[in-house]
Design a protein around this motif. Structure first.
Motif, PDB file in Angstrom:
ATOM      1  N   SER A   1       0.808  -1.228   0.000  1.00  0.00           N
ATOM      2  CA  SER A   1       0.000   0.000   0.000  1.00  0.00           C
ATOM      3  C   SER A   1       0.837   1.273   0.000  1.00  0.00           C
ATOM      4  N   ALA A   2       2.151   1.148   0.166  1.00  0.00           N
ATOM      5  CA  ALA A   2       3.024   2.326   0.209  1.00  0.00           C
ATOM      6  C   ALA A   2       4.328   1.989  -0.501  1.00  0.00           C
ATOM      7  N   ASP A   3       4.221   1.722  -1.794  1.00  0.00           N
ATOM      8  CA  ASP A   3       5.351   1.183  -2.559  1.00  0.00           C
ATOM      9  C   ASP A   3       5.988   2.217  -3.488  1.00  0.00           C
ATOM     10  N   CYS A   4       6.265   3.412  -2.962  1.00  0.00           N
ATOM     11  CA  CYS A   4       6.781   4.486  -3.814  1.00  0.00           C
ATOM     12  C   CYS A   4       8.177   4.181  -4.362  1.00  0.00           C
ATOM     13  N   ILE A   5       9.008   3.515  -3.580  1.00  0.00           N
ATOM     14  CA  ILE A   5      10.346   3.164  -4.065  1.00  0.00           C
ATOM     15  C   ILE A   5      10.240   2.111  -5.165  1.00  0.00           C
ATOM     16  N   TYR A   6       9.409   1.094  -4.942  1.00  0.00           N
ATOM     17  CA  TYR A   6       9.197   0.037  -5.936  1.00  0.00           C
ATOM     18  C   TYR A   6       8.717   0.641  -7.260  1.00  0.00           C
ATOM     19  N   LYS A   7       7.713   1.515  -7.178  1.00  0.00           N
ATOM     20  CA  LYS A   7       7.157   2.118  -8.388  1.00  0.00           C
ATOM     21  C   LYS A   7       8.190   2.996  -9.093  1.00  0.00           C
ATOM     22  N   THR A   8       8.996   3.710  -8.322  1.00  0.00           N
ATOM     23  CA  THR A   8      10.041   4.549  -8.921  1.00  0.00           C
ATOM     24  C   THR A   8      11.077   3.683  -9.627  1.00  0.00           C
ATOM     25  N   ALA A   9      11.452   2.571  -8.984  1.00  0.00           N
ATOM     26  CA  ALA A   9      12.431   1.664  -9.582  1.00  0.00           C
ATOM     27  C   ALA A   9      11.869   0.994 -10.831  1.00  0.00           C
ATOM     28  N   ALA A  10      10.612   0.593 -10.770  1.00  0.00           N
ATOM     29  CA  ALA A  10       9.990  -0.101 -11.907  1.00  0.00           C
ATOM     30  C   ALA A  10       9.897   0.813 -13.129  1.00  0.00           C
TER      31      ALA A  10
END
Length: 298
Positions: free
Chosen positions: A160-169
């Motif tokens: 629910s709080a995956d800002c790093i994952y989304k930035t990396a993806a």
């Protein structure tokens, strides 16, 4: 800083921060030791126990009606309007000096871990990320300390709080923001906007990024609190136990074998995790350990 000639000036200062818990508690403790005033804002959904722990240290603390990132913006605005000092553990354009000091502070535990490991070199290090400042600092240290022998760095976040994952993806040079309530039992990781400095280090050092379900963190809490044989009992909060929960899931769940193999996790792996949180919400801890809330799917 506690010398009389310095303490008099500090006593006139007010430090302000936004926090999910641990950071604000540290700022409140430091302000009390230095005789300064402290204001701590906490996002909507913060547990009353985490709030009370900060208030007991003498800080003027309250829970806002907005999420973490909006609470950070609120603290920054109050600091500017009142001439207070913002001590925030995330950075943005124009606000980097104090977050840099905080990230340098995180290096203490990384340095201590390396000293305790001696000649042993971990093959994998799992690091939890909220805004990514702690993870970025530790990852950078390990990369520098071990050079060609540096371990694989695996970043762990809530779904629910995956800002790093989304930035990396996306990997398009833009920071990705997650909006909404960011609701998760991993309260210390409930952040929707990456730290600019933290992401810079993670982009250079991290090998993989994982998003985990609530049950994975809960499993980490349960396993640490109920050890086998001679393992020490560790009472951990959900954010602190998130990396260990991720490791357990990867090693025990056959459905995750593809990810495990990509990370080259096997019997010879030496895995290091950093436990960044004790039990800061006893109600949640007991629900997980005694009542079996968020059961594991393994």
């Amino acid at each position: 800083l506690q010398a009389p000639e310095v303490a008099q000036s500090i006593s006139k200062m007010t430090f302000i921060t936004a926090t999910d818990g641990n950071h604000g508690r540290g700022i409140a403790w430091s302000a009390k030791k230095l005789g300064a005033k402290c204001v701590v804002l906490m996002p909507r959904g913060t547990s009353s126990e985490r709030l009370e722990n900060i208030q007991k240290l003498g800080a003027d603390a309250w829970i806002t009606d907005v999420n973490y990132d909006a609470t950070v913006a609120m603290a920054a605005d109050m600091a500017e309007k009142n001439g207070w000092t913002l001590v925030q553990d995330t950075s943005w354009d124009g606000y980097e000096e104090i977050p840099t000091y905080i990230m340098q502070g995180y290096l203490t535990m990384a340095k201590e871990a390396r000293e305790q490991l001696g000649e042993e070199v971990p093959t994998h290090v799992f690091l939890q990320a909220g805004v990514g400042s702690m993870a970025g600092a530790v990852a950078s240290f390990l990369k520098s300390a071990y050079g060609d022998r540096a371990p694989k760095i695996v970043v762990v976040e809530p779904f629910s709080a995956d800002c790093i994952y989304k930035t990396a993806a996306a990997d398009d040079g833009e920071l990705k923001v997650v909006e909404g309530d960011l609701k998760t039992i991993m309260a210390g990781l409930a952040c929707g906007k990456p730290c600019t400095l933290g992401w810079k280090e993670l982009r250079a050092c991290a090998s993989a990024y994982l998003r985990i379900q609530e049950s994975v963190a809960a499993t980490g809490v349960r396993v640490l609190s109920s050890p086998l044989k001679e393992d020490p009992r560790i009472l951990a909060g959900e954010s602190g136990a998130a990396p260990i929960g991720a490791v357990i899931a990867l090693l025990a769940d056959p459905n995750l074998s593809e990810i495990k193999n990509k990370l080259q996790l096997n019997k010879s792996s030496k895995i290091l995790c950093f436990l960044t949180e004790g039990v800061t919400d006893r109600k949640s801890f007991l629900e997980i350990v005694w009542e079996g809330k968020y059961p594991s799917a393994i």
